[in-house]
Design a protein around this motif. Structure first.
Motif, PDB file in Angstrom:
ATOM      1  N   VAL A 187       0.828  -1.204   0.000  1.00 15.09           N
ATOM      2  CA  VAL A 187       0.000   0.000   0.000  1.00 15.09           C
ATOM      3  C   VAL A 187       0.865   1.258   0.000  1.00 15.09           C
ATOM      4  O   VAL A 187       0.583   2.226  -0.717  1.00 15.09           O
ATOM      5  CB  VAL A 187      -0.943  -0.012   1.216  1.00 15.09           C
ATOM      6  CG1 VAL A 187      -1.561   1.366   1.446  1.00 15.09           C
ATOM      7  CG2 VAL A 187      -2.040  -1.049   1.023  1.00 15.09           C
ATOM      8  N   LEU A 188       1.926   1.261   0.804  1.00 16.96           N
ATOM      9  CA  LEU A 188       2.817   2.430   0.864  1.00 16.96           C
ATOM     10  C   LEU A 188       3.424   2.731  -0.507  1.00 16.96           C
ATOM     11  O   LEU A 188       3.501   3.890  -0.925  1.00 16.96           O
ATOM     12  CB  LEU A 188       3.930   2.177   1.883  1.00 16.96           C
ATOM     13  CG  LEU A 188       3.529   2.263   3.360  1.00 16.96           C
ATOM     14  CD1 LEU A 188       4.673   1.777   4.246  1.00 16.96           C
ATOM     15  CD2 LEU A 188       3.145   3.685   3.734  1.00 16.96           C
ATOM     16  N   ILE A 189       3.837   1.684  -1.216  1.00 20.42           N
ATOM     17  CA  ILE A 189       4.436   1.879  -2.543  1.00 20.42           C
ATOM     18  C   ILE A 189       3.414   2.460  -3.516  1.00 20.42           C
ATOM     19  O   ILE A 189       3.668   3.457  -4.199  1.00 20.42           O
ATOM     20  CB  ILE A 189       5.000   0.547  -3.071  1.00 20.42           C
ATOM     21  CG1 ILE A 189       6.140   0.057  -2.182  1.00 20.42           C
ATOM     22  CG2 ILE A 189       5.477   0.698  -4.519  1.00 20.42           C
ATOM     23  CD1 ILE A 189       6.608  -1.349  -2.516  1.00 20.42           C
ATOM     24  N   ILE A 190       2.241   1.847  -3.582  1.00 23.89           N
ATOM     25  CA  ILE A 190       1.235   2.252  -4.563  1.00 23.89           C
ATOM     26  C   ILE A 190       0.672   3.630  -4.241  1.00 23.89           C
ATOM     27  O   ILE A 190       0.471   4.458  -5.135  1.00 23.89           O
ATOM     28  CB  ILE A 190       0.114   1.199  -4.624  1.00 23.89           C
ATOM     29  CG1 ILE A 190       0.685  -0.125  -5.152  1.00 23.89           C
ATOM     30  CG2 ILE A 190      -1.036   1.664  -5.501  1.00 23.89           C
ATOM     31  CD1 ILE A 190      -0.290  -1.278  -5.103  1.00 23.89           C
ATOM     32  N   SER A 192       2.199   6.072  -2.548  1.00 22.19           N
ATOM     33  CA  SER A 192       3.242   7.081  -2.791  1.00 22.19           C
ATOM     34  C   SER A 192       3.367   7.398  -4.276  1.00 22.19           C
ATOM     35  O   SER A 192       3.480   8.569  -4.663  1.00 22.19           O
ATOM     36  CB  SER A 192       4.583   6.583  -2.242  1.00 22.19           C
ATOM     37  OG  SER A 192       4.509   6.334  -0.855  1.00 22.19           O
ATOM     38  N   LEU A 193       3.330   6.358  -5.115  1.00 19.39           N
ATOM     39  CA  LEU A 193       3.411   6.584  -6.558  1.00 19.39           C
ATOM     40  C   LEU A 193       2.185   7.334  -7.065  1.00 19.39           C
ATOM     41  O   LEU A 193       2.286   8.186  -7.956  1.00 19.39           O
ATOM     42  CB  LEU A 193       3.555   5.253  -7.289  1.00 19.39           C
ATOM     43  CG  LEU A 193       4.875   4.505  -7.066  1.00 19.39           C
ATOM     44  CD1 LEU A 193       4.843   3.140  -7.746  1.00 19.39           C
ATOM     45  CD2 LEU A 193       6.050   5.332  -7.607  1.00 19.39           C
ATOM     46  N   VAL A 237       0.047   2.513 -10.324  1.00 21.87           N
ATOM     47  CA  VAL A 237       0.546   1.359 -11.075  1.00 21.87           C
ATOM     48  C   VAL A 237      -0.559   0.680 -11.883  1.00 21.87           C
ATOM     49  O   VAL A 237      -0.285  -0.292 -12.603  1.00 21.87           O
ATOM     50  CB  VAL A 237       1.190   0.322 -10.133  1.00 21.87           C
ATOM     51  CG1 VAL A 237       2.382   0.918  -9.411  1.00 21.87           C
ATOM     52  CG2 VAL A 237       0.170  -0.204  -9.130  1.00 21.87           C
ATOM     53  N   PHE A 238      -1.781   1.174 -11.783  1.00 23.86           N
ATOM     54  CA  PHE A 238      -2.913   0.546 -12.466  1.00 23.86           C
ATOM     55  C   PHE A 238      -3.159   1.194 -13.823  1.00 23.86           C
ATOM     56  O   PHE A 238      -2.577   2.235 -14.147  1.00 23.86           O
ATOM     57  CB  PHE A 238      -4.165   0.639 -11.597  1.00 23.86           C
ATOM     58  CG  PHE A 238      -4.033  -0.016 -10.250  1.00 23.86           C
ATOM     59  CD1 PHE A 238      -4.067  -1.396 -10.145  1.00 23.86           C
ATOM     60  CD2 PHE A 238      -3.846   0.741  -9.102  1.00 23.86           C
ATOM     61  CE1 PHE A 238      -3.928  -2.012  -8.905  1.00 23.86           C
ATOM     62  CE2 PHE A 238      -3.708   0.135  -7.868  1.00 23.86           C
ATOM     63  CZ  PHE A 238      -3.751  -1.241  -7.770  1.00 23.86           C
ATOM     64  N   ALA A 273       2.069   1.914  10.419  1.00 16.18           N
ATOM     65  CA  ALA A 273       0.641   1.967  10.130  1.00 16.18           C
ATOM     66  C   ALA A 273       0.143   3.411  10.083  1.00 16.18           C
ATOM     67  O   ALA A 273      -0.683   3.768   9.233  1.00 16.18           O
ATOM     68  CB  ALA A 273      -0.135   1.173  11.174  1.00 16.18           C
ATOM     69  N   PHE A 274       0.640   4.268  10.980  1.00 19.19           N
ATOM     70  CA  PHE A 274       0.229   5.677  10.965  1.00 19.19           C
ATOM     71  C   PHE A 274       0.721   6.377   9.698  1.00 19.19           C
ATOM     72  O   PHE A 274       0.003   7.195   9.111  1.00 19.19           O
ATOM     73  CB  PHE A 274       0.762   6.396  12.205  1.00 19.19           C
ATOM     74  CG  PHE A 274      -0.125   6.260  13.407  1.00 19.19           C
ATOM     75  CD1 PHE A 274      -1.402   6.813  13.407  1.00 19.19           C
ATOM     76  CD2 PHE A 274       0.302   5.581  14.536  1.00 19.19           C
ATOM     77  CE1 PHE A 274      -2.228   6.691  14.516  1.00 19.19           C
ATOM     78  CE2 PHE A 274      -0.516   5.443  15.645  1.00 19.19           C
ATOM     79  CZ  PHE A 274      -1.783   6.001  15.637  1.00 19.19           C
ATOM     80  N   VAL A 275       1.940   6.066   9.269  1.00 12.76           N
ATOM     81  CA  VAL A 275       2.446   6.642   8.013  1.00 12.76           C
ATOM     82  C   VAL A 275       1.585   6.185   6.844  1.00 12.76           C
ATOM     83  O   VAL A 275       1.224   6.995   5.960  1.00 12.76           O
ATOM     84  CB  VAL A 275       3.926   6.227   7.795  1.00 12.76           C
ATOM     85  CG1 VAL A 275       4.387   6.626   6.396  1.00 12.76           C
ATOM     86  CG2 VAL A 275       4.816   6.876   8.842  1.00 12.76           C
ATOM     87  N   ALA A 276       1.222   4.901   6.824  1.00 12.04           N
ATOM     88  CA  ALA A 276       0.355   4.389   5.758  1.00 12.04           C
ATOM     89  C   ALA A 276      -0.991   5.083   5.766  1.00 12.04           C
ATOM     90  O   ALA A 276      -1.542   5.405   4.709  1.00 12.04           O
ATOM     91  CB  ALA A 276       0.192   2.880   5.916  1.00 12.04           C
ATOM     92  N   LEU A 277      -1.545   5.325   6.954  1.00  9.25           N
ATOM     93  CA  LEU A 277      -2.833   6.015   7.049  1.00  9.25           C
ATOM     94  C   LEU A 277      -2.747   7.419   6.473  1.00  9.25           C
ATOM     95  O   LEU A 277      -3.641   7.854   5.730  1.00  9.25           O
ATOM     96  CB  LEU A 277      -3.278   6.064   8.514  1.00  9.25           C
ATOM     97  CG  LEU A 277      -4.601   6.780   8.785  1.00  9.25           C
ATOM     98  CD1 LEU A 277      -5.754   6.078   8.088  1.00  9.25           C
ATOM     99  CD2 LEU A 277      -4.866   6.862  10.293  1.00  9.25           C
TER     100      LEU A 277
END
Length: 526
Positions: A187-190, A192-193, A237-238, A273-277
Motif C-alpha cells: 500500500v505504501l508503494i502504490i 506514494s506513486l 501502477v494501475f 501503520a500511521f504513516v500508511a494512514l
C-alpha cells in the motif's frame, strides 16, 4: 551426522528435478534476453523477464502455498503496470488467473497432506445456489457466445476459493501480523506513486503512447465547474484511475483495522501503520474521485464509533481506542497539512472540485450521482424485454470489449450502469434475488463473528472486514458492477472473509502481549 546422512537420499530424490528445471529455464531466459538486447527489442526483453519471474513464482508457490499467496497478491497489484507498458497485452491480463490456479493447487495438495485446515462457511448453501444459477446462465439462449459465459464465471467466482485460503492462512498471530504488514508495504508503494503522479501529471508512470483501449483511462482530468481548475486523476501502477481509487479505499479499511488491533497489542508496527494512514488519506484526496472520498470519510467515522463500542471496557482498553482515534485524526491532518505546504496547487484544485460538486446548491452532483442516476439505471433494466430471464452471465460484464474484438462477437444488448441492473440483465430477476440472499447471508454470518469478538483484540479487524463486505456487496454494487468485478476488490473480499471466520479460533500469542498490558491506573486523569 547420522540423521543428516539419512535425510540426504530423500532430499536428493525430491530436489534435483525442480533445480534442474530452474537451471534450464535460466539458461533459456539468458539466451533469449541476449538476443533481444542485441536486436534492441525492449518489449521482447520485458516479456522474457516477466516469463522468468512468473516461472520462479510458480516454483515457489508449489513449494509453499502461503508464500504463493503473497506472490499472487503482489502480481495482482502490479500486473496493470506491466500491461500498460506492453501494449495492453491480454496474455499479461490472464497471468493472474494462472497464478491463483497454482495457489489453489498448492493449497489443495497441502490440505490433502493435512498441512492446511479448512472450514464450512455458514453461508455455503446461498453461495452455491448463486454459483449454480450462474453456471446455468452460461447457456442462456440469448447469449451470443459461450465465451461471454466463461468471462462471467471468471469475474464472479474465480476468487471465491480464496475464502478457504484466507481461513487456513492464519494459524498464528504471527501469520496475521505478517499478512497485514506485507499489505501495508504494498500500500505504501502504490499510494506514494499515486501521490507523485497526481502532482506530476499523466506523463509520469504512463507510457508515452498508451494502447488505444486504455489511453483515455490514463489521461483523465476533472474540471471544477465554477473555478475551472484542472485535477488529474492518478492511476499509479494501475491502468485506470477507478481501480486505483478503489484500492485506496480497501487500503484505508485495512490500515485502520490493523491500527486498531496494534493499539491493543504490541507497539511494534504502529508508526508504519500511521504513516500508511496518512499516505492513503492523501492519495484519496488527490484522487479526485468523489465516491471514494465519501465512502472513505464515512467509513472512518463509522469505525470511530464502532471501535469505542467494541473495545474491551473491563480492561480499560477503551482509553487506547480514544487515543487511536485522536492520533489517526492527527495523522490524517498532518499528512494533508504537509501536502498543502509542499504542493498547495495540487491540493487546492482537488478541494475546489469536491466543494463545487458536492456542496448543496449550485453545481452539486451529490444527490444525482449517489441516488438519482444509479436508481434510474436500475429501473431502466426492467425496460428490456428479457429482464425476467436475462441475456446470460458475462454478456454485460467488464472485458466484453475484448471478447468482441478477439472472437468477433457482439453482446446481445447495451445494458445499464447500475450493478443491480446489470445482474438483472445478465441473470434475470432470479439472479438478483439470489444475489441478495447470498449477500445478506454473508453479512449475517460475519456480524455474528463481529459480536462474538466484541471486547477482544480481534474486534477492529473483524469489524472492518464486515464493513468492507457490506460496502462492496450492496451500495457499491448498486452504483455499478465495476467494483465487485474489479479483480483487486473481489480477491480481497473473499480472502478477508476467510480471515474473518478464522479470527475466533486464533490464539493470542504471548509474544505480542508484553507491551500491551492495560495500566492499573489512568495517568491522564491525574
Amino acid at each position: 551426522m547420522n540423521l543428516a546422512h539419512r535425510s540426504m537420499p530423500g532430499d536428493q530424490l525430491r530436489r534435483p528435478l525442480p533445480l534442474l528445471g530452474f537451471i534450464g529455464l535460466f539458461i533459456v531466459t539468458v539466451y533469449k534476453a541476449a538476443n533481444y538486447v542485441i536486436a534492441g527489442d525492449m518489449n521482447g526483453l520485458a516479456y522474457v523477464a516477466l516469463l522468468f519471474i512468473g516461472s520462479a513464482f510458480v516454483v515457489a508457490m508449489l513449494n509453499s502455498w502461503r508464500n504463493g499467496l503473497y506472490f499472487f497478491l503482489a502480481w495482482l497489484l502490479f500486473e496493470d503496470f506491466a500491461r500498460k507498458y506492453l501494449g495492453n497485452d491480454m496474455a499479461i491480463y490472464f497471468a493472474k488467473d494462472i497464478l491463483v490456479g497454482v495457489v489453489y493447487l498448492s493449497f489443495f495438495i497441502a490440505y490433502r497432506r493435512k498441512q492446511a485446515t479448512s472450514f464450512r462457511p455458514p453461508f455455503l448453501v446461498p453461495l452455491l445456489l448463486f454459483v449454480w444459477f450462474g453456471v446455468l446462465q452460461v447457456f442462456n439462449p440469448a447469449s451470443t457466445s459461450l465465451i461471454f459465459g466463461v468471462l462471467g464465471l471468471k469475474l464472479f467466482f474465480c476468487y471465491v476459493p480464496l475464502l478457504f485460503v484466507g481461513y487456513a492462512l492464519l494459524n498464528s498471530e504471527e501469520q496475521l501480523r505478517r499478512f497485514f504488514f506485507v499489505n501495508i508495504v504494498l500500500v505504501l508503494i502504490i499510494a506514494s506513486l499515486g501521490i507523485a503522479q497526481s502532482i506530476l501529471g499523466h506523463t509520469f508512470l504512463n507510457p508515452e503512447r498508451p494502447a488505444e483501449e486504455i489511453r483515455e483511462l490514463s489521461t483523465n482530468y476533472r474540471v471544477s465547474p465554477v473555478s475551472g481548475l484542472l485535477s488529474y486523476r492518478p492511476t499509479s501502477v494501475f491502468v485506470s484511475t477507478g481501480r486505483f481509487g478503489n484500492f485506496m479505499l480497501v487500503s484505508l479499511l485495512l490500515v485502520v483495522g490493523f491500527l486498531g488491533y496494534l493499539l491493543l497489542r504490541h507497539r511494534k508496527g504502529r508508526h508504519l501503520a500511521f504513516v500508511a494512514l496518512a499516505l492513503v488519506s492523501s492519495a484519496i484526496v488527490l484522487g479526485a474521485a468523489r465516491g471514494v472520498l465519501l465512502w472513505g470519510a464515512g467509513s472512518v467515522l463509522v469505525f470511530a464509533v464502532a471501535f469505542v463500542w467494541g473495545a474491551p471496557w473491563r480492561q480499560r482498553e477503551v482509553i487506547r481506542v480514544f487515543r487511536t482515534v485522536q492520533r489517526a485524526a492527527l495523522g490524517i491532518s498532518l499528512g494533508l497539512g504537509l501536502l498543502f505546504f509542499a504542493f498547495p496547487e495540487a491540493l487546492l484544485s482537488r478541494v475546489a472540485f469536491y466543494t463545487e460538486t458536492l456542496s448543496p446548491g449550485g453545481a452539486s452532483q451529490l444527490q444525482t450521482r449517489s441516488w438519482d442516476y444509479p436508481l434510474s439505471n436500475f429501473l431502466g433494466a426492467f425496460g428490456y424485454e428479457r429482464w425476467p430471464y436475462g441475456y446470460g452471465i458475462g454478456t454485460l460484464s467488464l472485458g466484453t470489449q475484448y471478447v468482441s474484438r478477439i472472437f468477433h462477437v457482439k453482446p446481445p444488448t447495451i445494458g445499464v450502469e447500475s450493478g443491480f441492473g446489470t445482474i438483472v440483465l445478465e441473470m434475470g430477476v432470479g439472479g438478483l434475488l439470489l444475489w441478495f440472499v447470498m449477500g445478506f447471508a454473508i453479512l449475517f454470518a460475519a456480524w455474528r463473528v463481529v459480536k462474538k469478538l466484541r471486547g477482544s483484540v480481534w474486534f477492529p479487524l473483524a469489524f472492518v472486514i464486515f464493513w468492507y463486505a457490506g460496502l462492496l456487496l450492496f451500495p457499491m454494487t448498486f452504483t455499478g458492477m465495476q467494483p465487485y468485478q474489479d479483480f483487486v476488490l473481489n480477491a480481497y473480499l473473499w480472502l478477508l472473509l476467510g480471515i474473518l471466520f478464522r479470527l475466533p479460533t486464533l490464539a493470542v500469542s504471548a509474544q505480542f502481549t508484553a507491551a500491551a498490558q492495560p495500566p492499573r491506573h489512568i495517568p491522564w486523569m491525574r
